[in-house]
Design a protein around this motif. Structure first.
Motif, PDB file in Angstrom:
ATOM      1  N   ARG A 243      38.535 -20.026  27.885  1.00 10.97           N
ATOM      2  CA  ARG A 243      38.663 -21.287  27.167  1.00 10.97           C
ATOM      3  C   ARG A 243      38.393 -21.075  25.679  1.00 10.97           C
ATOM      4  O   ARG A 243      37.553 -20.256  25.314  1.00 10.97           O
ATOM      5  CB  ARG A 243      37.681 -22.318  27.734  1.00 10.97           C
ATOM      6  N   ILE A 244      39.100 -21.807  24.824  1.00 10.71           N
ATOM      7  CA  ILE A 244      38.863 -21.727  23.382  1.00 10.71           C
ATOM      8  C   ILE A 244      37.428 -22.142  23.101  1.00 10.71           C
ATOM      9  O   ILE A 244      36.971 -23.189  23.572  1.00 10.71           O
ATOM     10  CB  ILE A 244      39.845 -22.639  22.624  1.00 10.71           C
ATOM     11  N   PHE A 245      36.712 -21.305  22.349  1.00  8.85           N
ATOM     12  CA  PHE A 245      35.319 -21.616  22.048  1.00  8.85           C
ATOM     13  C   PHE A 245      35.176 -22.102  20.624  1.00  8.85           C
ATOM     14  O   PHE A 245      35.653 -21.470  19.681  1.00  8.85           O
ATOM     15  CB  PHE A 245      34.414 -20.397  22.252  1.00  8.85           C
ATOM     16  N   LEU A 246      34.514 -23.249  20.459  1.00 10.68           N
ATOM     17  CA  LEU A 246      34.193 -23.789  19.143  1.00 10.68           C
ATOM     18  C   LEU A 246      32.685 -23.940  19.038  1.00 10.68           C
ATOM     19  O   LEU A 246      32.065 -24.583  19.894  1.00 10.68           O
ATOM     20  CB  LEU A 246      34.865 -25.150  18.927  1.00 10.68           C
ATOM     21  N   ASP A 247      32.111 -23.364  17.999  1.00 13.72           N
ATOM     22  CA  ASP A 247      30.661 -23.429  17.801  1.00 13.72           C
ATOM     23  C   ASP A 247      30.321 -24.714  17.052  1.00 13.72           C
ATOM     24  O   ASP A 247      30.089 -24.714  15.841  1.00 13.72           O
ATOM     25  CB  ASP A 247      30.193 -22.200  17.027  1.00 13.72           C
ATOM     26  N   VAL A 248      30.315 -25.823  17.797  1.00 15.19           N
ATOM     27  CA  VAL A 248      30.098 -27.141  17.212  1.00 15.19           C
ATOM     28  C   VAL A 248      29.146 -27.949  18.082  1.00 15.19           C
ATOM     29  O   VAL A 248      28.964 -27.648  19.266  1.00 15.19           O
ATOM     30  CB  VAL A 248      31.420 -27.928  17.076  1.00 15.19           C
TER      31      VAL A 248
END
Length: 587
Positions: free
Chosen positions: A109-114
């Motif tokens: 899965r696309i990972f976003l550090d948010v």
């Protein structure tokens, strides 16, 4: 007759020169237009090249369901929903042009550090935007007050501030067209950008001293006023208001006053530039915002607000005919964070603005065509800048290896962040704990590759459909965890796994364990609320350090009952003076 012939020849020569000048001007226009077409062609080629090189599948569809790991929370949305705000970093991120470059978690899965709560609010806004009719703006993304600074950070990060926060918070203006007109006027002065509410009279008090306290020394500001007669008007100045109402002047060559709604709320979009650059606005004693002489009045103060008395004084015909003052119903002042307007690659020729070589109609047509070319090149320059920025953004924010996604179990609450965020402060315990050489060993469970034969047997017993005969075969062959991962379909069949359903179930279970090994879960035995505050600040600090946002992140906003616990946890992970990195103070 000789004189007549000479005059005739002179006229013919003049006409030939005139035609040559006209042809020369048309050629210059054509060349400028062709140059723009070539730039658009090259830009599209670059975009298509990026798409071909970096997309993960051959076909990218608006109907693709995109799975996102947003700081540990799984969010799913259609690609069309995520990319509807064109020209933003968010659109670039999910466009498909960079899919191969995007960091992913162990399950692909696309990972976003948010912060997941803030990102979910943005996705909720986008979902609502899909079903909202034109000219009826959605409610902007909303989170509880202690997370608002993080939401603003995300909006800036994804470059969607202009599209959303222009409408955020205002109690005076909610119509998208009215805000769009204000934004257009700001752009005409090369002052367009994000806005942030500084002062609202009904919230902060009708006080000129409060206005000074909240709005001084903060650069460009936009003032909007709603009076008792339903009118909406205001002014813009790109200089700073003074903390003292000492009758000093504010210099500005971009300041203007404006009218949005006239008597009884009738829409009247009018802008008037302020005439005196050296005194565009005033820090008038006892007053709030005061603007200098404009094009529509001979007086010094077309608009000035006596905040304490809830009175606005008007001296410009387009504000109100035969009216010099009115009661203030609401007053809002916004800080304007202007964009950096780079010099254009094509400048409109000076003579195009003052064309006089041809007939009046031709002169106007030539000037209009030059203006349209100039406007088009400005838009193309913006598109080029956006495309250059998106590649840098993907690399700095959304790129990276799966192994650098850190999964955390914080007293039962699942979180995820980048290793680089945890290492943002080199003196911290977190930076040492998640150092390259040791962080994998922080996992809370033994990984599949380290299983012995007995652990393989124990795992097999939990898988539906596995028979005693199959277990015995694995025991006899002394299959270890590392061997289990190498078996594949044929190897499992050789060990007696003949039933198709069980065979593919085992393959899936093995793959899942291998993915989990890629991202082992680290156990953190602390308050999830307090630890999440630390993670949020580190994320924002990392983005600022990488140049992805201009504004320094605010230090964590912690509710009163948790402050003591929060400070204790911070000092555990950030000992000594390093605690000031998170807290903003040392003691």
């Amino acid at each position: 007759m000789d004189e007549v012939e000479k005059a005739k020849d002179k006229l013919a020569n003049c006409w030939a020169e005139h035609e040559a000048e006209y042809t020369k001007e048309l050629n210059r226009l054509d060349e400028a237009e062709q140059a723009l077409h070539q730039r658009v062609k090259e830009l599209n080629q670059e975009k298509n090249k990026a798409l071909d090189n970096n997309r993960s599948t051959q076909d990218v569809s608006n109907e693709d369901l995109v799975e996102i790991n947003a700081g540990g929370k799984i969010i799913v949305a259609r690609r069309a929903t995520l990319t509807q705000m064109k020209g933003t970093r968010l659109e670039a991120l999910f466009s498909g042009r960079w899919d191969k470059r995007l960091q992913r978690d162990g399950k692909g899965r696309i990972f976003l550090d948010v912060n997941p709560i803030c990102f979910q609010s943005i996705v909720d806004y986008l979902n609502e935007l899909v079903i909202s009719p034109p000219n009826y703006p959605c409610e902007p993304p909303h989170v509880e007050s202690e997370l608002k600074h993080i939401l603003r950070h995300q909006l800036d990060l994804f470059r969607i501030t202009d599209e959303i926060t222009l409408f955020d918070n205002s109690k005076i203006l909610s119509n998208i067209d009215d805000w769009g007109m204000i934004f257009k006027w700001l752009k005409e002065e090369e002052s367009d950008g994000s806005v942030r509410l500084l002062y609202r009279a009904s919230r902060d008090g009708f006080s000129h001293t409060t206005f000074r306290k909240k709005c001084s020394n903060l650069g460009p500001t936009l003032t909007i006023i709603n009076d008792a007669n339903g009118r909406v008007f205001g002014g813009y100045v790109d200089g700073s208001w003074s903390p003292n109402d000492d009758n000093t002047e504010i210099k500005s060559n971009k300041a203007f006053v404006f009218l949005i709604c006239g008597d009884r709320g009738a829409v009247q979009h009018v802008k008037a530039k302020l005439r005196r650059e050296e005194a565009a606005a005033f820090n008038r004693t006892g007053f709030g915002p005061c603007f200098g002489a404009c094009e529509a009045t001979a007086g010094n103060f077309p608009l000035s607000v006596a905040v304490d008395d809830k009175e606005v004084y008007l001296n410009a015909s387009f504000f109100a005919a035969n009216m010099t003052s009115s009661n203030v119903r609401e007053l809002e002042v916004y800080q304007v964070n202007s964009k950096d307007h780079k010099s254009d690659k094509l400048h409109m020729p000076k003579q195009a603005l003052e064309e006089s070589r041809f007939t009046s109609a031709v002169n106007v047509a030539i000037a209009e065509r030059w203006q349209k070319i100039y406007d088009a090149q400005s838009r193309i320059s913006t598109m080029e800048d956006l495309f250059a920025d998106e590649g840098e953004f993907i690399f700095a924010f959304a790129g990276g290896a799966s192994k650098d996604v850190i999964l955390l179990n914080v007293s039962g609450t699942q979180m995820a962040t980048k290793r680089s965020s945890l290492q943002c402060c080199e003196e911290s315990v977190l930076a040492r704990q998640f150092d390259d050489s040791i962080w994998v060993s922080q996992g809370s469970q033994i990984t599949i590759s380290r299983w012995n034969n007995q652990q393989v047997m124990s795992w097999l017993a939990t898988v539906d459909g596995v028979t005693e005969e199959m277990v015995e075969s694995f025991r006899n062959h002394k299959i270890s965890g590392s061997q289990l991962g190498a078996l594949g379909k044929n190897g499992l069949e050789d060990l007696g796994v003949k039933q198709k359903g069980v065979l593919y179930l085992l393959l899936k279970e093995i793959k899942d364990h291998e993915l989990n090994e890629l991202n082992p879960v680290t156990f953190i035995e602390h308050s999830p609320y307090c630890f999440s505050k630390i993670i949020d600040f580190l994320r924002m600090k990392e983005n600022h350090s990488n140049g992805l946002v201009d504004k320094e992140p605010e230090h964590p906003n912690v509710r009163t009952g948790e402050k003591g616990k929060f400070e204790k946890i911070v000092r555990y992970y950030f000992p000594g003076d390093s605690s000031s990195f998170i807290l903003g103070y040392s003691h």
